[in-house]
Design an enzyme around this catalytic site. Structure first.
Site, short mmCIF file in Angstrom:
data_model
loop_
_atom_site.label_atom_id
_atom_site.label_comp_id
_atom_site.label_asym_id
_atom_site.label_seq_id
_atom_site.Cartn_x
_atom_site.Cartn_y
_atom_site.Cartn_z
N GLU B 49 55.19 24.18 8.15
CA GLU B 49 54.93 23.79 6.76
C GLU B 49 56.21 24.06 5.99
O GLU B 49 56.62 25.21 5.87
CB GLU B 49 53.88 24.74 6.21
N ASP B 60 51.17 30.73 -5.94
CA ASP B 60 52.00 31.61 -5.12
C ASP B 60 52.21 32.98 -5.75
O ASP B 60 52.41 33.10 -6.95
CB ASP B 60 53.37 30.96 -4.86
#
Lengths: 396, 271
Positions: B49, B60
């Site tokens: 990824e 995040d």
């Protein structure tokens, strides 16, 4: 109008661009809002708080010295600065805080730029016995130190955000991260008409009281104004005063964004004037971004307007032409700030001074018979040290 | 069969979960990112990824934020991300992009999908777009013949899991916990339940991400999930490394440890 549609869209704008983890909470909020909105008991409770706690209705103050200075017949100030906590922000906060109780949540989080939304949220949390955490960009905690202390006095935890540009944009990111982690117990009490559906619609509905009152107050004085003027960051005070004038096609509507050092310098927050369409903080609207879709830093002397996005309904109103959006520089805003202080004895928030500066510009266009209604969205106590520094005044 | 499907089939034949490793493009530099990810692939990471660094990564935690900030500070562009994908895909590992929505929309939804396909990319994971807003993305990915991976969360009601699973292809990404990316001392018990709920409505592979940071945690998740996604633990090794070669060595060691743990996880291996 009838916007937004069932999925929160204003034409191509709005919607929900969020992690799947938040969808259930947004659905729950949407449901709680719509049920409350149809519930007389909710309105009775909210109206009582707005009246007895916040001091609504706020007055409509004629400002003859501003009218003379602008060369118009009349300038009227909608005095949202006279609300408890010092700005329009309390209208939305009281509504969402009551919804928080209805949803059975015990904790609220909020972002704040100038600190006015944070102070309003901390206030409502104290009143309604909710735990409160406010995220504020570190740069803003410095330029709005008074409001940090106010929030702390009210029992809120203020978390300085040290990521990114350390301003409102980053405070929203951090609040979203908190929300996605604590969504079962926490309501994100978003302070403007941006974010994912249902926030733009819900926050607008809570602020419509500004325009409903002002419109009636104008009619009681003899007629509708020629123009209604507001400052625009995310756009909550503006949509609040504009909304009930939208069908009055003879009334021109103007939103004034922060042009900072000037739009051509690139150091500004004039999203609708100089931005492009994209997705930020859960909604599609205009934003300041580069060719790779990275959000660009905004700049304004006013912390409350220093945001690279704007509410999706304003994007829609811009494209439709119903509202005209223009930029006002720091210099123009501070000149209007000074004029408002000296000529009317009212110290406006620097945010609201952008609207006053915009009205000054309109005066030249509209001529001597015009009546201009300005939404004076907040008071300038929080800005005293910024202004003292700007004007080179002695220590305060 | 897409390259992702082939990878899942191969792992299934070995009765193990796939190991999916994440690293942002351009971090710490374009060249070093390729070296670090190659080290991951050489040491047992099956699927890669590549993160597209974004200014406002609200899913995040601090580790990936710091990496994205570094990548953006030296001007990483969408074109750089595509070049990274091309370099990694050349190793043979199926390579996905993980991107927030705005950079894709800004680049041009169709253009992004086509250029990713041309670079040899297998698909895209999009953490901040939901099926209701994804019409243009569905057509673009269908046209470009790349996979599109959407997320389900512990808070998702069953009908939403069904909706997400229907629109996803390649696999369904199950967020193990309510929260943002980052290493955690334990993987939430919610993850197993979410995978089970997702399997009720789809035959697609279900991979678990968020908080998997040790071989022990990977093995635990690998017993019930089709794939284990590891991000912050790899990124942290690179953040903390004193040199690119140290970064690659650290990442290689963790990848090898995780891959070994996954190979034995379903045979009563120690959790």
């Amino acid at each position: 109008m009838g916007l937004p549609d069932a999925r929160g869209h204003f034409g191509q704008y709005g919607g929900r661009f969020v992690p799947e983890a938040l969808v259930a909470a947004l659905d729950e909020l949407d449901d709680a809002f719509r049920k409350a909105w149809l519930d007389e008991a909710f309105h009775a409770e909210l109206d009582a708080l707005l009246r007895d706690y916040s001091g609504r209705p706020t007055p409509l103050t004629p400002a003859p010295a501003l009218a003379r200075a602008f060369g118009v017949r009349e300038v009227l100030l909608k005095r949202e600065d006279l609300n408890h906590t010092g700005s329009h922000k309390i209208n939305n906060v009281l509504g969402q805080a009551l919804l928080t109780k209805r949803m059975g949540k015990a904790r609220v989080i909020a972002e704040t730029g100038a600190g006015q939304h944070g102070v309003a949220t901390a206030t409502a949390a104290a009143l309604l016995d909710l735990e409160c955490v406010v995220y504020m960009g570190e740069e803003d905690t410095q330029r709005q130190a008074l409001n940090v202390a106010r929030m702390q006095l009210l029992g809120a935890e203020v978390v300085p955000v040290r990521t990114g540009s350390r301003t409102l944009k980053d405070a929203i990111n951090e609040a979203m991260r908190d929300w996605v982690t604590n969504v079962a117990t926490t309501h994100y009490l978003l302070g403007t008409v941006a974010g994912p559906a249902p926030f733009p619609e819900m926050v607008r509905e809570f602020h419509r009281v500004i325009g409903k009152e002002a419109r009636q107050q104008c009619l009681d004085r003899g007629g509708l104004p020629d123009a209604v003027v507001a400052c625009i960051g995310g756009g909550s005070n503006a949509i609040g005063i504009f909304y009930d004038f939208l069908d009055d096609t003879e009334v021109a509507l103007y939103g004034f964004e922060a042009a900072g050092d000037g739009i051509d310098t690139g150091r500004h927050a004039a999203t609708l004037t100089a931005g492009s369409v994209g997705v930020l903080h859960g909604t599609r609207s205009y934003l300041l971004q580069d060719e790779n879709g990275q959000t660009q830093a905004s700049h304004s002397i006013s912390a409350g307007l220093d945001y690279p996005g704007v509410g999706p309904e304003h994007a829609w109103l811009r494209d439709s032409g119903r509202v005209v959006y223009e930029g006002v520089t720091d210099t123009e805003a501070m000149a209007a700030f000074e004029l408002c202080c000296r000529a009317e004895g009212i110290i406006p928030a620097i945010e609201s001074a952008h609207a006053v500066a915009g009205a000054r510009r309109l005066g030249e266009r509209l001529g001597p018979e015009a009546t201009i209604l300005i939404n004076l969205s907040g008071r300038g106590d929080k800005d005293v040290s910024t202004a003292a520094q700007y004007f080179g005044l002695g220590a305060v | 069969m897409s390259r992702l499907q082939e990878a899942f089939a191969a792992a299934r034949a070995e009765d193990r979960a796939l190991l999916i490793g994440y690293m942002p493009a351009g971090f710490p530099t374009w060249v070093d990112a390729v070296a670090v990810v190659s080290a991951m692939v050489e040491n047992g990471v099956d699927v890669v990824e590549i993160g597209l660094p974004y200014s406002d990564p609200l899913m995040d935690g601090p580790v990936i934020q710091a990496a994205a900030d570094q990548a953006l500070a030296h001007g990483t562009t969408v074109a750089d991300v595509l070049r990274t994908v091309e370099a990694i895909a050349a190793t043979g590992a199926p390579t996905l992009i993980m991107s927030y929505w705005n950079p894709i929309e800004r680049y041009g939804v169709d253009r992004f999908a086509k250029e990713l396909a041309a670079a040899g990319g297998a698909g895209v994971i999009t953490p901040d777009i939901i099926p209701e807003e994804a019409d243009a993305w569905v057509s673009a990915t269908d046209d470009a013949l790349i996979d599109r991976v959407f997320l389900v969360a512990p808070s998702s009601p069953q009908e939403r899991i069904e909706q997400v699973a229907q629109i996803s292809n390649g696999f369904v990404y199950a967020a193990s916990t309510m929260g943002v990316t980052g290493t955690r001392t334990s993987v939430s018990v919610d993850a197993r339940a979410l995978v089970a709920r997702t399997r009720e409505v789809t035959s697609q592979p279900v991979c678990v991400g968020l908080g998997v940071s040790t071989p022990e945690q990977a093995a635990e998740v690998g017993r019930y999930a089709d794939g284990v996604i590891v991000g912050s633990a790899f990124v942290r090794l690179v953040l903390d490394a004193e040199s690119p070669s140290q970064a690659a060595a650290g990442v290689a060691e963790l990848a090898a440890g995780m891959a070994a743990a996954l190979r034995t996880a379903r045979r009563g291996g120690q959790a």
